[in-house]
Design an enzyme around this catalytic site. Sequence first.
Site, PDB file in Angstrom:
ATOM      1  N   ARG A  82       0.961  -1.131   0.072  1.00 40.34           N
ATOM      2  CA  ARG A  82      -0.178  -0.676  -0.015  1.00 40.34           C
ATOM      3  C   ARG A  82       0.980   1.102   0.123  1.00 40.34           C
ATOM      4  O   ARG A  82       1.870   1.104   0.838  1.00 40.34           O
ATOM      5  CB  ARG A  82      -1.035  -0.306   1.214  1.00 40.34           C
ATOM      6  CG  ARG A  82      -1.885   1.215   1.492  1.00 40.34           C
ATOM      7  CD  ARG A  82      -2.707   1.634   2.583  1.00 40.34           C
ATOM      8  NE  ARG A  82      -3.874   3.026   1.819  1.00 40.34           N
ATOM      9  CZ  ARG A  82      -3.027   3.622   3.453  1.00 40.34           C
ATOM     10  NH1 ARG A  82      -3.168   3.044   4.736  1.00 40.34           N
ATOM     11  NH2 ARG A  82      -4.079   4.235   3.067  1.00 40.34           N
ATOM     12  N   HIS A 127      -3.506  11.242   0.824  1.00 42.41           N
ATOM     13  CA  HIS A 127      -2.641  10.393   2.167  1.00 42.41           C
ATOM     14  C   HIS A 127      -1.765  11.699   2.559  1.00 42.41           C
ATOM     15  O   HIS A 127      -1.047  11.851   2.487  1.00 42.41           O
ATOM     16  CB  HIS A 127      -0.934   9.855   2.172  1.00 42.41           C
ATOM     17  CG  HIS A 127      -1.145   8.958   3.542  1.00 42.41           C
ATOM     18  ND1 HIS A 127      -1.446   7.668   3.286  1.00 42.41           N
ATOM     19  CD2 HIS A 127      -0.962   9.691   4.847  1.00 42.41           C
ATOM     20  CE1 HIS A 127      -1.743   7.825   5.134  1.00 42.41           C
ATOM     21  NE2 HIS A 127      -0.965   8.546   5.498  1.00 42.41           N
ATOM     22  N   GLU A 175      -8.217   8.216   5.767  1.00 41.21           N
ATOM     23  CA  GLU A 175      -8.173   8.894   7.652  1.00 41.21           C
ATOM     24  C   GLU A 175      -8.694  10.652   7.244  1.00 41.21           C
ATOM     25  O   GLU A 175      -8.084  11.285   7.741  1.00 41.21           O
ATOM     26  CB  GLU A 175      -7.057   8.697   8.568  1.00 41.21           C
ATOM     27  CG  GLU A 175      -6.406   7.435   8.749  1.00 41.21           C
ATOM     28  CD  GLU A 175      -5.461   7.610   9.695  1.00 41.21           C
ATOM     29  OE1 GLU A 175      -5.186   8.573  10.051  1.00 41.21           O
ATOM     30  OE2 GLU A 175      -4.519   6.475   9.901  1.00 41.21           O
ATOM     31  N   ASN A 317      -7.891   1.408   9.158  1.00 44.24           N
ATOM     32  CA  ASN A 317      -6.461   1.728   9.690  1.00 44.24           C
ATOM     33  C   ASN A 317      -7.106   1.899  11.626  1.00 44.24           C
ATOM     34  O   ASN A 317      -7.630   2.517  12.088  1.00 44.24           O
ATOM     35  CB  ASN A 317      -6.415   3.143   9.685  1.00 44.24           C
ATOM     36  CG  ASN A 317      -5.158   3.664   8.437  1.00 44.24           C
ATOM     37  OD1 ASN A 317      -5.528   2.402   7.595  1.00 44.24           O
ATOM     38  ND2 ASN A 317      -5.703   4.465   7.910  1.00 44.24           N
ATOM     39  N   TYR A 319      -5.052   1.308  15.615  1.00 45.75           N
ATOM     40  CA  TYR A 319      -3.797   1.555  16.664  1.00 45.75           C
ATOM     41  C   TYR A 319      -4.151   1.247  18.250  1.00 45.75           C
ATOM     42  O   TYR A 319      -3.923   1.146  18.459  1.00 45.75           O
ATOM     43  CB  TYR A 319      -3.126   2.927  15.773  1.00 45.75           C
ATOM     44  CG  TYR A 319      -2.315   2.965  14.861  1.00 45.75           C
ATOM     45  CD1 TYR A 319      -1.398   2.526  14.794  1.00 45.75           C
ATOM     46  CD2 TYR A 319      -2.929   3.520  13.788  1.00 45.75           C
ATOM     47  CE1 TYR A 319      -0.444   2.620  13.337  1.00 45.75           C
ATOM     48  CE2 TYR A 319      -2.547   3.751  12.834  1.00 45.75           C
ATOM     49  CZ  TYR A 319      -1.821   3.418  12.560  1.00 45.75           C
ATOM     50  OH  TYR A 319      -0.810   3.212  11.222  1.00 45.75           O
ATOM     51  N   GLU A 385      -3.682  -0.426   8.066  1.00 45.07           N
ATOM     52  CA  GLU A 385      -3.249  -0.055   8.390  1.00 45.07           C
ATOM     53  C   GLU A 385      -3.099  -0.663  10.014  1.00 45.07           C
ATOM     54  O   GLU A 385      -4.433  -0.342  10.466  1.00 45.07           O
ATOM     55  CB  GLU A 385      -3.310   1.556   8.532  1.00 45.07           C
ATOM     56  CG  GLU A 385      -2.125   2.459   7.615  1.00 45.07           C
ATOM     57  CD  GLU A 385      -1.956   4.399   7.492  1.00 45.07           C
ATOM     58  OE1 GLU A 385      -2.029   4.907   9.136  1.00 45.07           O
ATOM     59  OE2 GLU A 385      -2.177   4.402   6.888  1.00 45.07           O
TER      60      GLU A 385
HETATM   61  C1  GBH Z   1      -1.947   6.832  10.881  1.00 43.66           C
HETATM   62  O1  GBH Z   1      -2.239   7.755  11.315  1.00 43.66           O
HETATM   63  C2  GBH Z   1      -1.758   7.757   9.709  1.00 43.66           C
HETATM   64  O2  GBH Z   1      -2.415   7.252   8.655  1.00 43.66           O
HETATM   65  C3  GBH Z   1       0.190   7.498   8.765  1.00 43.66           C
HETATM   66  O3  GBH Z   1       0.833   8.221   7.663  1.00 43.66           O
HETATM   67  C4  GBH Z   1       0.694   7.425  10.785  1.00 43.66           C
HETATM   68  O4  GBH Z   1       2.428   7.607  10.470  1.00 43.66           O
HETATM   69  C5  GBH Z   1       0.006   6.981  11.196  1.00 43.66           C
HETATM   70  O5  GBH Z   1      -0.822   6.325  11.098  1.00 43.66           O
HETATM   71  C6  GBH Z   1       1.278   6.604  12.884  1.00 43.66           C
HETATM   72  O6  GBH Z   1       0.805   8.126  12.960  1.00 43.66           O
HETATM   73  O7  GBH Z   1       0.718  13.827  18.209  1.00 43.66           O
HETATM   74  O8  GBH Z   1      -1.862  13.414  20.060  1.00 43.66           O
HETATM   75  O9  GBH Z   1      -2.023  14.969  18.139  1.00 43.66           O
HETATM   76  C7  GBH Z   1      -3.602   6.996  12.584  1.00 43.66           C
HETATM   77  C8  GBH Z   1      -3.824   8.466  13.038  1.00 43.66           C
HETATM   78  C9  GBH Z   1      -3.747  10.825  13.647  1.00 43.66           C
HETATM   79  C10 GBH Z   1      -3.233   8.721  15.265  1.00 43.66           C
HETATM   80  C11 GBH Z   1      -2.655  11.813  14.265  1.00 43.66           C
HETATM   81  C12 GBH Z   1      -2.445  10.581  16.641  1.00 43.66           C
HETATM   82  C13 GBH Z   1      -1.661  12.443  16.320  1.00 43.66           C
HETATM   83  C14 GBH Z   1      -2.127  12.370  17.743  1.00 43.66           C
HETATM   84  N1  GBH Z   1      -2.876   8.637  13.507  1.00 43.66           N
HETATM   85  N2  GBH Z   1      -2.528  11.062  15.937  1.00 43.66           N
HETATM   86  S1  GBH Z   1      -1.317  13.647  18.468  1.00 43.66           S
END
Ligand code: GBH
Length: 490
Positions: A82, A127, A175, A317, A319, A385
Site C-alpha cells: 500500500r 494521504h 483517514e 486503520n 492502532y 494500517e
Molecule cells: C496513521 O494515522 C497515518 O495514516 C500514518 O500516516 C501515520 O504515520 C500513522 O498513523 C502513525 O501515526 O500527536 O497527540 O496530536 C493514525 C491516526 C492521527 C494518530 C494523528 C495520531 C496524532 C495524535 N493518527 N494522531 S497527537
Amino acid sequence: LPMLDDFYYGTFPDDFAWSSATAAYQVEGAWNLDGKGPSIWDTHSHNGKIDNNDTGDIACDSYHKYHEDIKLMKDMKMTHYRFSISWPRILPDGTAQSFNRMGVDYYNNLINSLLAANITPMVTLYHWDLPQTLQDKYRGWANETETVSDLFAEYARICFREFGNRVKFWITLNEPRVVATQGYGDGHMAPGIVGPGTTTYVAAHNLIKAHAKAYHIYDEEFRQTQKGQIGITLNFDWHEPKNMEDPNDLVASEIGNQFWLGQYANPVYVNGDYPDIMKYKIGNKSLHLNYSRSRLPEFTDHEKNFIKGTSDFFGLNFYTSNVVTLKSTPSYKVDYNEDPDITSTKDPTWIGSGSPWLKVTPWGLRKALNWIRNHYGDVPVYITENGVSDRNGSLQDNHRIYYYKHYINNVLKAIKVDGVKVKGYTAWSLMDNFEWMRGYTERFGLHYVDFSNPNRTRTPKASAHFMKDLIVHNGFFPEPKLSTEQPPLI
Ligand code: GBH
C-alpha cells in the site's frame, strides 16, 4: 469458544492479503524534483512546525530507492504493497492543466516493478499532501463550494486513466477524520487551520463529497473495463466502556464510536448521512448558542443518494483504544472533542509505545471489527494500517513483535470465531519514515532507516523476520492434524 485472552492457533483464508504501507510525503523525498509542485506538508514542514525542524524533503528517498523497498517486501513474502500517490507530483498546481508526465513516469515505474515482483499495488489517492495552490486559492478542504472536491475527482480520473490498467485496488482518502480534526480543527497538521468546532466539520463534509465523486467516476467510467475495486480508509480508536456494567458507559462507548467513525462511515455505508446522534447533539448545541444553523453541515437528499454505498470495501486503520464515560451535562464549547459529551482517557495500565497517543490494546481491534460488522453489515474489511512506534529504532524490537502477534491474532479471532469478513492485513510501516509532526523521532518501521546516511540504508528489524514467518505459515502455525486412526493397542 476461545476466551478473550486466549491465543488462537490457526491460519488465515488462502487468498488473504499480506501488505505493508507507506505514504508519499512520508517516504518519497524529491519534494521539488522533476516538476513536482509544493504540497501543504512541504509548506508546513518548511515553516518549522515539525519536531527538530525535520522535513520530508528527502525522507527515505524512495523516489530514487523504490527498487530497494520492493526487495524488502519480497524478502518478507508480502503479497501486497500500500502506497500513496502525491497529487502535486502528478498535477503540480492541483489542476489537470498542470499535468506532469515525469510524475506519472515515477508511479508507472513503481507499479511495473511491483507487478514484476508479483506484489499487488494498493493505491491511496490522498494521504494528506494537498497541492499548496489549492489551499492558497480555495482554502483547501475548508472551501465553501464544490471546487476542491471537483478538482479531487478530476485528479482521481487522471490516476484511473494512467494507472488503472494495472492498479485494481484504489483507496480514495486516507483517514479523512485526521485531515478534518488536525488539519482544519486543532491546526496541528498541515495546513494548520484552526476551527475545532466549525471548519473541521466543513472539511469533513467536503472530504466525504470528494470521496463519493471519485467513487462514481470509477464506477461509471472505469469499472467495466478495469475491473478493480475502490473504497475509503477510515481510522478508528475503539471506545471501551469504563465499566461494562454501567449502562451510561455503554452509551458513552456507542456515542464515541459514532462521532469518531460514524461521521464518515454512516454516510458511506449506511444512508448517505451523518449519524442521528451527531445531528441531534451538534444541532442542539448550535441552537443553544444562537447559530442560524447547525455547525454540522447538511447533505441534500440528492447528495445523500450520491454518497450512500460508495465503497466496495471497508479500509480500516487501527492502532489503539480509549476508555470512556458519559458526561452528566452537555458542553457548549465549540470543539469537536466536546461535542460527544463523553470523557475519554487511556487506562494507565496499558502498555505504551514511542507515541503518547498509542497504547497497546490488541483486543480493541477485535471489538472494532465486530462493531463495524454490526453497524455496516458484511462488507469486506481490509486492515490498511496497524503498527507501533518506538523512539530508539532497536533492531531487536520485541515490543513490536508482541504488538503484531497479538493484534494479528485478534484479527484471526474476528475471522474464525466471530465471522467478520477480513480480507487483508497491512502493517504500518514497511520502514521508518517521516512521522508527521514528530518528524523522524518516532519510528514505526519493520525496517530501520538510517536518516543520517545519505544512502538512507534500510535494515530489517526482528519484527520483519517475525512477519515473514507469519506470512509463510499464513498464520500462527497450522492446527495440529488430529489423527482419525485408533492408537495401536499395546
Ligand atoms: C496513521 O494515522 C497515518 O495514516 C500514518 O500516516 C501515520 O504515520 C500513522 O498513523 C502513525 O501515526 O500527536 O497527540 O496530536 C493514525 C491516526 C492521527 C494518530 C494523528 C495520531 C496524532 C495524535 N493518527 N494522531 S497527537
